[in-house]
Scaffold this motif. Structure first.
Motif, PDB file in Angstrom:
ATOM      1  N   GLY A  67       0.828  -1.343  -0.095  1.00 54.87           N
ATOM      2  CA  GLY A  67       0.086   0.020  -0.014  1.00 54.87           C
ATOM      3  C   GLY A  67       0.637   1.401  -0.373  1.00 54.87           C
ATOM      4  N   ASN A  68       2.578   1.241   0.011  1.00 56.51           N
ATOM      5  CA  ASN A  68       2.824   2.461  -0.276  1.00 56.51           C
ATOM      6  C   ASN A  68       3.151   2.235  -1.397  1.00 56.51           C
ATOM      7  OD1 ASN A  68       3.270   3.317   2.691  1.00 56.51           O
ATOM      8  ND2 ASN A  68       4.712   1.405   3.403  1.00 56.51           N
ATOM      9  N   PRO A  69       3.538   3.917  -1.933  1.00 52.98           N
ATOM     10  CA  PRO A  69       4.341   4.399  -2.734  1.00 52.98           C
ATOM     11  C   PRO A  69       5.340   3.279  -3.047  1.00 52.98           C
ATOM     12  CG  PRO A  69       4.046   6.137  -1.589  1.00 52.98           C
ATOM     13  CD  PRO A  69       4.284   5.523  -1.228  1.00 52.98           C
ATOM     14  N   ILE A  70       6.483   3.106  -2.439  1.00 54.59           N
ATOM     15  CA  ILE A  70       7.511   2.556  -2.688  1.00 54.59           C
ATOM     16  C   ILE A  70       7.710   1.676  -1.943  1.00 54.59           C
ATOM     17  CG2 ILE A  70      10.394   2.922  -2.126  1.00 54.59           C
ATOM     18  CD1 ILE A  70      10.025   5.925  -1.949  1.00 54.59           C
ATOM     19  N   PHE A  71       8.090   0.627  -2.539  1.00 56.21           N
ATOM     20  CA  PHE A  71       8.338  -1.218  -1.855  1.00 56.21           C
ATOM     21  C   PHE A  71       9.257  -1.365  -1.714  1.00 56.21           C
ATOM     22  CE2 PHE A  71       8.743  -5.367  -2.459  1.00 56.21           C
ATOM     23  CZ  PHE A  71       7.966  -6.200  -1.337  1.00 56.21           C
ATOM     24  N   GLN A  72      10.245  -1.165  -1.935  1.00 60.21           N
ATOM     25  CA  GLN A  72      11.800  -1.374  -2.574  1.00 60.21           C
ATOM     26  C   GLN A  72      12.841  -0.361  -3.004  1.00 60.21           C
ATOM     27  OE1 GLN A  72      11.961  -5.145  -4.353  1.00 60.21           O
ATOM     28  NE2 GLN A  72      12.613  -5.925  -3.439  1.00 60.21           N
ATOM     29  N   PHE A  73      13.944   0.270  -1.973  1.00 59.16           N
ATOM     30  CA  PHE A  73      15.235   0.690  -2.494  1.00 59.16           C
ATOM     31  C   PHE A  73      16.486  -0.513  -2.859  1.00 59.16           C
ATOM     32  CE2 PHE A  73      13.399   3.701   0.176  1.00 59.16           C
ATOM     33  CZ  PHE A  73      13.079   5.142  -0.334  1.00 59.16           C
ATOM     34  N   LEU A  74      16.150  -0.483  -4.078  1.00 58.18           N
ATOM     35  CA  LEU A  74      17.433  -1.258  -4.904  1.00 58.18           C
ATOM     36  C   LEU A  74      18.857  -0.681  -5.195  1.00 58.18           C
ATOM     37  CD1 LEU A  74      14.912  -3.363  -6.871  1.00 58.18           C
ATOM     38  CD2 LEU A  74      15.752  -4.140  -5.098  1.00 58.18           C
ATOM     39  N   GLY A  75      19.772  -0.783  -5.321  1.00 56.52           N
ATOM     40  CA  GLY A  75      21.294  -0.228  -5.434  1.00 56.52           C
ATOM     41  C   GLY A  75      22.426  -0.436  -5.059  1.00 56.52           C
ATOM     42  N   ALA A  76      23.743   0.246  -4.543  1.00 56.89           N
ATOM     43  CA  ALA A  76      24.960  -0.272  -4.391  1.00 56.89           C
ATOM     44  C   ALA A  76      24.838   0.760  -2.924  1.00 56.89           C
ATOM     45  CB  ALA A  76      25.595   0.035  -5.380  1.00 56.89           C
ATOM     46  N   LEU A  77      25.888   0.198  -1.667  1.00 58.53           N
ATOM     47  CA  LEU A  77      25.764   0.943  -0.930  1.00 58.53           C
ATOM     48  C   LEU A  77      27.170   0.194  -1.019  1.00 58.53           C
ATOM     49  CD1 LEU A  77      25.088   2.708   1.256  1.00 58.53           C
ATOM     50  CD2 LEU A  77      24.290   0.696   2.855  1.00 58.53           C
ATOM     51  N   THR A  78      28.438   1.753  -0.304  1.00 57.63           N
ATOM     52  CA  THR A  78      29.905   1.725  -0.171  1.00 57.63           C
ATOM     53  C   THR A  78      29.834   2.018   1.508  1.00 57.63           C
ATOM     54  OG1 THR A  78      30.272   1.644  -1.929  1.00 57.63           O
ATOM     55  CG2 THR A  78      32.024   2.257  -0.969  1.00 57.63           C
ATOM     56  N   ILE A  79      30.586   1.287   1.991  1.00 56.44           N
ATOM     57  CA  ILE A  79      30.775   1.454   3.605  1.00 56.44           C
ATOM     58  C   ILE A  79      32.279   2.081   3.997  1.00 56.44           C
ATOM     59  CG2 ILE A  79      30.446   1.624   6.399  1.00 56.44           C
ATOM     60  CD1 ILE A  79      27.841  -0.434   5.308  1.00 56.44           C
ATOM     61  N   GLN A  80      32.342   2.668   4.265  1.00 60.10           N
ATOM     62  CA  GLN A  80      34.278   3.162   4.467  1.00 60.10           C
ATOM     63  C   GLN A  80      33.676   3.674   6.015  1.00 60.10           C
ATOM     64  OE1 GLN A  80      35.553   5.790   1.201  1.00 60.10           O
ATOM     65  NE2 GLN A  80      35.841   3.493   0.289  1.00 60.10           N
ATOM     66  N   GLY A  81      34.605   3.233   6.736  1.00 57.62           N
ATOM     67  CA  GLY A  81      34.993   3.906   8.547  1.00 57.62           C
ATOM     68  C   GLY A  81      33.425   3.319   8.608  1.00 57.62           C
ATOM     69  N   SER A  82      32.962   4.545   9.173  1.00 57.45           N
ATOM     70  CA  SER A  82      31.808   4.667   9.200  1.00 57.45           C
ATOM     71  C   SER A  82      30.474   5.616   8.564  1.00 57.45           C
ATOM     72  CB  SER A  82      31.743   5.533  11.421  1.00 57.45           C
ATOM     73  OG  SER A  82      32.351   7.159  10.852  1.00 57.45           O
ATOM     74  N   THR A  83      31.493   6.069   7.236  1.00 58.49           N
ATOM     75  CA  THR A  83      30.770   6.969   6.123  1.00 58.49           C
ATOM     76  C   THR A  83      30.400   5.311   5.769  1.00 58.49           C
ATOM     77  OG1 THR A  83      32.482   8.762   7.101  1.00 58.49           O
ATOM     78  CG2 THR A  83      31.196   8.684   5.026  1.00 58.49           C
ATOM     79  N   ALA A  84      28.845   6.234   4.982  1.00 58.68           N
ATOM     80  CA  ALA A  84      28.005   5.038   4.029  1.00 58.68           C
ATOM     81  C   ALA A  84      27.651   6.419   2.522  1.00 58.68           C
ATOM     82  CB  ALA A  84      27.038   5.082   5.020  1.00 58.68           C
ATOM     83  N   SER A  85      27.972   5.733   1.496  1.00 58.78           N
ATOM     84  CA  SER A  85      27.371   6.239   0.615  1.00 58.78           C
ATOM     85  C   SER A  85      26.657   5.527  -0.776  1.00 58.78           C
ATOM     86  CB  SER A  85      28.463   7.844  -0.250  1.00 58.78           C
ATOM     87  OG  SER A  85      28.884   6.736  -0.908  1.00 58.78           O
ATOM     88  N   GLY A  86      25.505   5.829  -1.329  1.00 55.55           N
ATOM     89  CA  GLY A  86      25.596   4.429  -2.729  1.00 55.55           C
ATOM     90  C   GLY A  86      24.282   5.479  -3.039  1.00 55.55           C
ATOM     91  N   ILE A  87      23.937   5.038  -3.653  1.00 58.20           N
ATOM     92  CA  ILE A  87      23.071   5.334  -5.354  1.00 58.20           C
ATOM     93  C   ILE A  87      21.271   3.593  -5.465  1.00 58.20           C
ATOM     94  CG2 ILE A  87      22.838   6.030  -7.761  1.00 58.20           C
ATOM     95  CD1 ILE A  87      24.172   7.892  -6.550  1.00 58.20           C
ATOM     96  N   PHE A  88      20.438   4.423  -5.071  1.00 61.63           N
ATOM     97  CA  PHE A  88      19.563   3.291  -5.178  1.00 61.63           C
ATOM     98  C   PHE A  88      18.152   3.774  -5.654  1.00 61.63           C
ATOM     99  CE2 PHE A  88      21.297   3.042  -0.910  1.00 61.63           C
ATOM    100  CZ  PHE A  88      21.120   1.658  -0.703  1.00 61.63           C
ATOM    101  N   ARG A  89      17.464   2.713  -6.976  1.00 64.00           N
ATOM    102  CA  ARG A  89      16.359   2.967  -6.844  1.00 64.00           C
ATOM    103  C   ARG A  89      15.382   2.520  -6.638  1.00 64.00           C
ATOM    104  NH1 ARG A  89      18.103   2.117 -13.740  1.00 64.00           N
ATOM    105  NH2 ARG A  89      19.858   4.303 -13.702  1.00 64.00           N
ATOM    106  N   ILE A  90      14.032   3.211  -7.080  1.00 65.33           N
ATOM    107  CA  ILE A  90      12.873   2.464  -5.715  1.00 65.33           C
ATOM    108  C   ILE A  90      12.384   1.432  -6.919  1.00 65.33           C
ATOM    109  CG2 ILE A  90      12.361   4.935  -5.304  1.00 65.33           C
ATOM    110  CD1 ILE A  90      10.511   4.747  -6.283  1.00 65.33           C
TER     111      ILE A  90
END
Length: 225
Positions: free
Chosen positions: A9-32
């Motif tokens: 029932g929500n407009p987003i079911f999944q976030f899919l993509g790549a996540l990079t973690i370096q130490g305590s910092t994280a970044s990524g690119i996702f699509r719904i």
């Protein structure tokens, strides 16, 4: 990485993509991904950058850039737990504020999708089970591209009585989904992979001008060697 809400029932079911973690910092690119929403709240091929960090309690917090007036915040409690031999997952929450993709704070599951690189063997069967043969599929997954997707290359070899066909493969992995680039071949000695389910069940199309290579769709379950 696959982040999915168990509720509907929500407009987003999944976030899919790549996540990079370096130490305590994280970044990524996702699509719904939401096959239940038509049309989706944003295009399925729109990239959504996320940045975040891991605190002293191992809580990963990711916040998105604005997309169509919406901002998403994902909180995932690390570390990931291993389920079976391949699945690593964790629980958390997701909230999207503003815009057409707004979602109230909801429970989510986060899953690490391991690389699919490897050699897979199995037996393919024609739709009427009259023809079968051993098949080898070799897949190589490359690092994530700028869209958070993972390019795929490889080869397939299929053999049955009096028939051996081989072909190269290209495709793309987004979260747990694998899509092959293909076109159904004209009636000549050719083979194309047209689908793959999470259980490593491949759907194959064989087109051949050789009578011993019966044209049509084949399916079979494969195991990693």
């Amino acid at each position: 990485m696959n982040l999915a809400q168990p509720s509907t029932g929500n407009p987003i079911f999944q976030f899919l993509g790549a996540l990079t973690i370096q130490g305590s910092t994280a970044s990524g690119i996702f699509r719904i991904n939401d096959p239940q929403s038509s049309p989706p709240c944003i295009p399925a091929n729109q990239d959504i950058p996320f940045t975040g960090s891991i605190d002293s309690n191992n809580l990963l917090t990711l916040t998105s850039a604005s997309f169509s007036g919406s901002v998403a915040t994902l909180k995932i409690q690390l570390p990931l737990s291993t389920i079976g031999s391949t699945v690593s997952s964790a629980n958390g929450t997701a909230q999207v504020i503003g815009g057409p993709c707004a979602v109230a704070s909801s429970t989510i599951g986060a899953e690490f999708v391991p690389p699919i690189t490897g050699t897979f063997t199995g037996t393919l069967y024609s739709s009427d089970r009259s023809v079968s043969g051993p098949t080898t599929i070799i897949l190589t997954q490359s690092p994530a591209n700028a869209d958070g997707q993972f390019p795929l290359s490889g080869s397939i070899t299929f053999s049955s009585s009096g028939c051996t066909l081989s072909s190269t493969l290209t495709g793309m992995i987004t979260g747990p989904f694998l899509k092959f680039a293909y076109s159904l071949p004209a009636p000549s000695d050719a083979i194309a992979v047209v689908g793959l389910s999470p259980g490593m069940d491949f759907s194959i199309y064989v087109a051949s001008s050789t009578s011993s290579c019966a044209s049509g769709f084949y399916q079979g379950a494969f195991t990693r060697q």
